[in-house]
Write a protein that holds these residues in place. Sequence first.
Motif, PDB file in Angstrom:
ATOM      1  N   GLY A  43       2.535  -0.728  -1.232  1.00 27.34           N
ATOM      2  CA  GLY A  43       1.378  -0.473  -2.007  1.00 27.34           C
ATOM      3  C   GLY A  43       1.643   0.339  -3.057  1.00 27.34           C
ATOM      4  O   GLY A  43       2.958   0.858  -3.351  1.00 27.34           O
ATOM      5  N   ALA A  75      -4.328  -0.704  -1.689  1.00 26.84           N
ATOM      6  CA  ALA A  75      -4.232  -2.030  -1.197  1.00 26.84           C
ATOM      7  C   ALA A  75      -2.663  -2.300  -1.066  1.00 26.84           C
ATOM      8  O   ALA A  75      -1.734  -1.586  -1.852  1.00 26.84           O
ATOM      9  CB  ALA A  75      -4.483  -3.137  -2.306  1.00 26.84           C
ATOM     10  N   TYR A  77       0.391  -5.006  -0.047  1.00 27.12           N
ATOM     11  CA  TYR A  77       0.810  -6.106  -0.092  1.00 27.12           C
ATOM     12  C   TYR A  77       2.057  -6.724   0.688  1.00 27.12           C
ATOM     13  O   TYR A  77       2.924  -5.645   0.709  1.00 27.12           O
ATOM     14  CB  TYR A  77       1.103  -6.742  -1.630  1.00 27.12           C
ATOM     15  CG  TYR A  77       0.018  -6.346  -2.410  1.00 27.12           C
ATOM     16  CD1 TYR A  77      -1.242  -7.260  -2.695  1.00 27.12           C
ATOM     17  CD2 TYR A  77      -0.088  -5.075  -3.011  1.00 27.12           C
ATOM     18  CE1 TYR A  77      -2.245  -6.684  -3.506  1.00 27.12           C
ATOM     19  CE2 TYR A  77      -1.079  -4.778  -4.079  1.00 27.12           C
ATOM     20  CZ  TYR A  77      -2.132  -5.419  -4.165  1.00 27.12           C
ATOM     21  OH  TYR A  77      -2.960  -4.861  -4.956  1.00 27.12           O
ATOM     22  N   TRP A 105     -10.694  -1.321   7.032  1.00 28.41           N
ATOM     23  CA  TRP A 105      -9.517  -2.058   6.263  1.00 28.41           C
ATOM     24  C   TRP A 105      -9.885  -3.456   6.118  1.00 28.41           C
ATOM     25  O   TRP A 105     -10.828  -3.934   7.017  1.00 28.41           O
ATOM     26  CB  TRP A 105      -8.373  -1.710   6.650  1.00 28.41           C
ATOM     27  CG  TRP A 105      -8.047  -2.404   8.361  1.00 28.41           C
ATOM     28  CD1 TRP A 105      -8.155  -1.428   9.065  1.00 28.41           C
ATOM     29  CD2 TRP A 105      -7.842  -3.422   8.942  1.00 28.41           C
ATOM     30  NE1 TRP A 105      -7.852  -1.938  10.464  1.00 28.41           N
ATOM     31  CE2 TRP A 105      -7.902  -3.291  10.300  1.00 28.41           C
ATOM     32  CE3 TRP A 105      -7.856  -4.754   8.421  1.00 28.41           C
ATOM     33  CZ2 TRP A 105      -7.665  -4.084  11.199  1.00 28.41           C
ATOM     34  CZ3 TRP A 105      -7.665  -5.961   9.355  1.00 28.41           C
ATOM     35  CH2 TRP A 105      -7.394  -5.437  10.708  1.00 28.41           C
ATOM     36  N   VAL A 165      -3.173  -9.359   1.831  1.00 31.64           N
ATOM     37  CA  VAL A 165      -3.465  -8.167   1.083  1.00 31.64           C
ATOM     38  C   VAL A 165      -4.234  -7.452   2.190  1.00 31.64           C
ATOM     39  O   VAL A 165      -5.151  -8.098   2.758  1.00 31.64           O
ATOM     40  CB  VAL A 165      -4.049  -8.675   0.044  1.00 31.64           C
ATOM     41  CG1 VAL A 165      -4.695  -7.214  -0.680  1.00 31.64           C
ATOM     42  CG2 VAL A 165      -3.368  -9.400  -1.142  1.00 31.64           C
ATOM     43  N   THR A 167      -6.129  -4.004   2.443  1.00 32.61           N
ATOM     44  CA  THR A 167      -6.703  -2.791   1.548  1.00 32.61           C
ATOM     45  C   THR A 167      -7.328  -1.945   2.621  1.00 32.61           C
ATOM     46  O   THR A 167      -8.199  -2.010   3.375  1.00 32.61           O
ATOM     47  CB  THR A 167      -7.877  -3.143   0.695  1.00 32.61           C
ATOM     48  OG1 THR A 167      -7.252  -4.459  -0.077  1.00 32.61           O
ATOM     49  CG2 THR A 167      -8.479  -2.495  -0.094  1.00 32.61           C
ATOM     50  N   TYR A 169      -9.473   1.596   3.105  1.00 32.58           N
ATOM     51  CA  TYR A 169     -10.564   2.448   2.175  1.00 32.58           C
ATOM     52  C   TYR A 169     -10.899   4.036   3.044  1.00 32.58           C
ATOM     53  O   TYR A 169     -10.551   3.893   4.306  1.00 32.58           O
ATOM     54  CB  TYR A 169     -11.817   1.479   2.532  1.00 32.58           C
ATOM     55  CG  TYR A 169     -12.022   0.207   1.773  1.00 32.58           C
ATOM     56  CD1 TYR A 169     -12.159   0.372   0.598  1.00 32.58           C
ATOM     57  CD2 TYR A 169     -11.458  -0.679   2.240  1.00 32.58           C
ATOM     58  CE1 TYR A 169     -11.902  -1.088  -0.238  1.00 32.58           C
ATOM     59  CE2 TYR A 169     -11.624  -2.136   1.793  1.00 32.58           C
ATOM     60  CZ  TYR A 169     -11.584  -2.211   0.344  1.00 32.58           C
ATOM     61  OH  TYR A 169     -11.551  -3.311  -0.164  1.00 32.58           O
TER      62      TYR A 169
END
Length: 194
Positions: A43, A75, A77, A105, A165, A167, A169
């Motif tokens: 990230g 995010a 990866y 997430w 991916v 992500t 939050y």
Amino acid sequence: MLRNVFLALIALVIAVGGGTLSAWYAVNRFDGFGALSIGQWTGHPDAGTSLSDPYAKARAAREGAFPLGSAEGLAFYAYSDDQGKTLDRRCTYKIEGNSPNSRFWTLYAADRALTALEPGADRLPAIHSRQVFRQEDGRFIVNVSPKAQPGNWLATAGSGRMVLVMTLYDTPVGSNSGLVDMKFPAIRRTSCDG
């Protein structure tokens, strides 16, 4: 005289060519400064902030990306599995572990340009933390595969490389406090049709 002109042209070609190639590499292949790697996941906590490096800003502008700010989320990866092999859409993977530190997430598969894969009709293109089935100890397993799988299934389609991916939050993972236990789920290849 002709020799000086020739040397000046060679220097100009090297300068322009080298500058162009280095800029292309920085925008297309370089992960950027300040990358945070946890297992297979990488990230960029500074993306979307004033601390973001110029290469990350150029990459976001080229891709039309709208990175989340540090207060919104982060995010991560994954380009390879736990054995270092590039992720392939034709293969089946198990993403197994505990939820990363976040309030919520999401997880989806994308191509190398980070465009979400369209898995086809009647298949969910993403999975999130509020819909995932968990084991008694809170761990979860997400099967990433082009073929239907029992339990949590993230569908893929097509062939070629892919990127996972995730992500997060409302997460403290990108902070510099050092108090966050940063564990991400592992990605293990279980089979491959290609």
